[in-house]
Design an enzyme around this catalytic site. Structure first.
Site, PDB file in Angstrom:
ATOM      1  N   HIS A 257       0.834  -1.213   0.000  1.00 48.44           N
ATOM      2  CA  HIS A 257       0.000   0.000   0.000  1.00 48.44           C
ATOM      3  C   HIS A 257       0.866   1.259   0.000  1.00 48.44           C
ATOM      4  CE1 HIS A 257      -4.172  -1.576   0.714  1.00 48.44           C
ATOM      5  NE2 HIS A 257      -3.462  -2.666   0.949  1.00 48.44           N
ATOM      6  N   ASP A 291      -6.345 -13.266  -0.669  1.00 47.27           N
ATOM      7  CA  ASP A 291      -7.553 -12.440  -0.724  1.00 47.27           C
ATOM      8  C   ASP A 291      -7.735 -11.700  -2.042  1.00 47.27           C
ATOM      9  OD1 ASP A 291      -5.381 -10.800  -0.254  1.00 47.27           O
ATOM     10  OD2 ASP A 291      -6.544  -9.317   0.850  1.00 47.27           O
ATOM     11  N   HIS A 292      -6.728 -11.710  -2.912  1.00 52.97           N
ATOM     12  CA  HIS A 292      -6.880 -11.060  -4.218  1.00 52.97           C
ATOM     13  C   HIS A 292      -5.865 -11.690  -5.176  1.00 52.97           C
ATOM     14  CE1 HIS A 292      -3.562  -9.060  -2.408  1.00 52.97           C
ATOM     15  NE2 HIS A 292      -4.231  -8.064  -1.867  1.00 52.97           N
ATOM     16  N   TYR A 358     -14.151  -7.214  -4.036  1.00 47.49           N
ATOM     17  CA  TYR A 358     -14.782  -7.770  -2.844  1.00 47.49           C
ATOM     18  C   TYR A 358     -16.303  -7.686  -2.942  1.00 47.49           C
ATOM     19  CZ  TYR A 358     -10.045  -7.534  -1.067  1.00 47.49           C
ATOM     20  OH  TYR A 358      -8.697  -7.701  -0.908  1.00 47.49           O
ATOM     21  N   TYR A 491     -13.413 -24.840  -9.021  1.00 47.15           N
ATOM     22  CA  TYR A 491     -12.951 -26.041  -8.339  1.00 47.15           C
ATOM     23  C   TYR A 491     -11.791 -25.755  -7.386  1.00 47.15           C
ATOM     24  CZ  TYR A 491     -12.504 -31.191  -8.120  1.00 47.15           C
ATOM     25  OH  TYR A 491     -12.485 -32.496  -7.725  1.00 47.15           O
TER      26      TYR A 491
END
Length: 571
Positions: A257, A291-292, A358, A491
């Site tokens: 960040h 998460d990304h 998200y 999957y």
């Protein structure tokens, strides 16, 4: 004063008089930025635009610095490189006072890799750029250099008619165009984005325009987020980041960040190669992970595989707008899709954002068929139709939206189950072993901090599972859909793990509910037993052979039966 110096001063003065003729109506900068800064794009000069941008960029009220949670954390030593504008101080151990030439000579011995990279850069080869021919794929850099010099003349840093000789260490780490020697203990700084923006005004303004174009119609997220322009603010304003006592762990977030603060996350020091930053690998360090997982999903897609198989045959020196026609590319890259907006390429990456990675963020899914989102969808169709038909593009984007909503519905059903357990106080240890989180975080249900902070039974395992379900699995499902990686949403990632978590949550809910029911039965039995022993006139006692006396008679009968059975066995 010698004649040469007089000529330079005169040139600077003339340049100042001519500032009004230089304009900064940069086509790739959207109107929203000029409107937000209250500037007339048809009249504003580079100097005026840069000053307005820097004023906002450095304003704590607009996102600069430590943020509103500053009282809860202290920087670690490495933090000075993550937010240099706030924390960096000139070194005290090096007492050297050096000219621009001496900087290069010294660092050739002290940090040779820096110098080697700089010598390969455009910064150290400006004359080579001036000699480029139109047939060269990098010919665009000649116009870019002229634009940089125009900016510097408008800002009074170059005399009219004067050209940049080079961009050396001292220009970025002390001051652009300075003639004085640099005192390491007083003058050295780490360049921030506004320093780069002095020369690269268009790119700086494009990036800063993300604040103005990423405005959610119903306030789903704060203005300007998600974006590179405010990614450090998004970091330091996160309660768990500020609350965590493990500062070295927390700074792992900061290391990605930092685009708000400086430009070397994408354009690595000291070569600052545009060709390098156009490659998907430049995005991989930050746009990856649980998460990304954009990099993983893209890499496993047909697009990514074509890049890995054919990319060495492409000319990455060609600018993005010419990547297909001149560079020979036949598959999209991260930059090719995300920096493009209706045929133009810029450092504004957010003009087409609809889901923002998200899907669980309140209001985002509900907004996906709004006029705002549909207009952005149309812009994605423009991007996709560089390679595909419009029907193909729209059908796939429809698949992406509906697939994301299907994953969201599965998550929401599981979340409702766990949330109800929380509201009833039935999560493991919720009433006995659930310490409050450190300030400024506050106790609650399945909140983001629980991914990084835990104590006792906070969070409960099932609570963490549902949190990971939306923060990680659902996000990865959408990313897989958005980056055309079938296993990434069906999957390997996405639906498969979401389904598994759903099953585990259902199992745990059933176990907890059955345990609660069992405990209630035991409690009732114990109450009945207690009553039968104490209340000799109660109805229960009459049913059970007359209460205490009947119980004793029954106990005696059972004992006698047992004695007789033992005697028979002995015989």
């Amino acid at each position: 004063m010698n004649a040469k110096k007089w000529l330079r001063i005169a040139g600077m003065m003339l340049g100042g008089l001519l500032i009004g003729t230089a304009q900064a109506d940069i086509p790739t900068v959207p109107n929203e930025l000029f409107e937000a800064l209250k500037l007339d794009r048809t009249k504003v000069t580079p100097k005026e635009l840069h000053e307005a941008l820097v004023k906002r960029y450095k304003d704590p009220a607009q996102g600069a610095g430590r943020g509103t949670l500053a009282q809860y954390w202290e920087p670690i030593p490495y933090g000075i490189y993550l937010d240099p504008a706030t924390f960096y101080k000139s070194p005290t151990t090096n007492k050297e006072i050096a000219s621009r030439k001496e900087c290069v000579e010294c660092h050739t011995d002290e940090s040779p890799v820096w110098v080697q990279a700089w010598k390969r850069s455009s910064h150290s080869n400006l004359d080579k750029i001036r000699k480029l021919k139109p047939e060269d794929p990098t010919f665009y850099k000649k116009a870019k250099l002229e634009e940089v010099e125009k900016n510097l003349r408008s800002m009074g840093r170059l005399a009219e008619g004067e050209n940049l000789k080079e961009v050396g260490c001292i220009d970025c780490h002390v001051d652009i165009g300075t003639k004085k020697k640099a005192d390491h203990t007083k003058d050295i700084k780490m360049p921030t984005a506004d320093v780069c923006g002095t020369c690269h005004l268009a790119e700086f303004a494009e990036r800063e325009s993300e604040r103005d174009t990423m405005i959610w119609p119903h306030g789903q997220w704060p203005d300007g987020r998600p974006s590179h322009a405010l990614d450090y603010k998004a970091n330091v304003e996160t309660t768990v980041w500020a609350a965590m006592p493990q500062r070295e762990v927390a700074e792992g977030c900061s290391m990605c960040h930092t685009n708000q603060n400086k430009c070397d996350s994408c354009h690595t020091r000291h070569e600052f190669s545009a060709a390098e930053s156009r490659k998907p690998e430049a995005c991989a360090t930050c746009h990856s992970g649980v998460d990304h997982n954009n990099w993983e999903a893209y890499s496993m897609s047909k697009h990514g595989k074509m890049v890995s198989m054919l990319g060495d045959k492409w000319n990455w020196e060609a600018p993005l707008k010419d990547a297909y026609a001149v560079g020979g590319q036949n598959a999209p890259t991260c930059a090719g899709c995300h920096m493009e907006y209706e045929g133009e390429y810029s450092h504004n990456m957010v003009r087409k954002i609809r889901w923002a990675n998200y899907p669980f963020v309140p209001g985002v899914a509900e907004n996906i068929k709004s006029e705002w989102a549909e207009k952005r969808l149309d812009s994605w169709v423009v991007t996709c139709t560089q390679c595909h038909s419009e029907r193909f593009a729209r059908s796939y984007l429809d698949l992406m939206d509906k697939g994301t909503l299907e994953g969201l519905a599965k998550y929401q059903e599981a979340n409702d189950i766990v949330h109800q357990l929380y509201k009833e106080g039935l999560l493991t240890g919720q009433k006995t072993n659930r310490p409050a989180p450190p300030a400024p975080e506050k106790e609650g249900y399945a909140y983001f901090a629980q991914l990084f902070w835990s104590k006792g039974n906070s969070p409960a395992a099932i609570e963490l599972k549902v949190l990971e379900m939306h923060e990680n699995d659902l996000a990865k499902m959408h990313v897989g859909l958005a980056h055309v990686n079938p296993g990434g949403w069906t999957y390997t990632e996405g639906w498969g793990p979401i389904n598994r978590a759903y099953v585990e949550i259902q199992d745990e809910n059933t176990r907890i509910r059955e345990m609660v029911a069992l405990q209630e039965r035991v409690k009732n039995l114990e109450s009945a037993k207690k009553a039968s022993l104490l209340d000799l006139d109660g109805t229960a006692e009459k049913i059970s052979l007359g209460g205490l006396g009947g119980g004793m008679l029954l106990a005696g009968t059972l004992a006698l039966a047992g004695w007789r059975k033992r005697k028979q066995n002995e015989a």
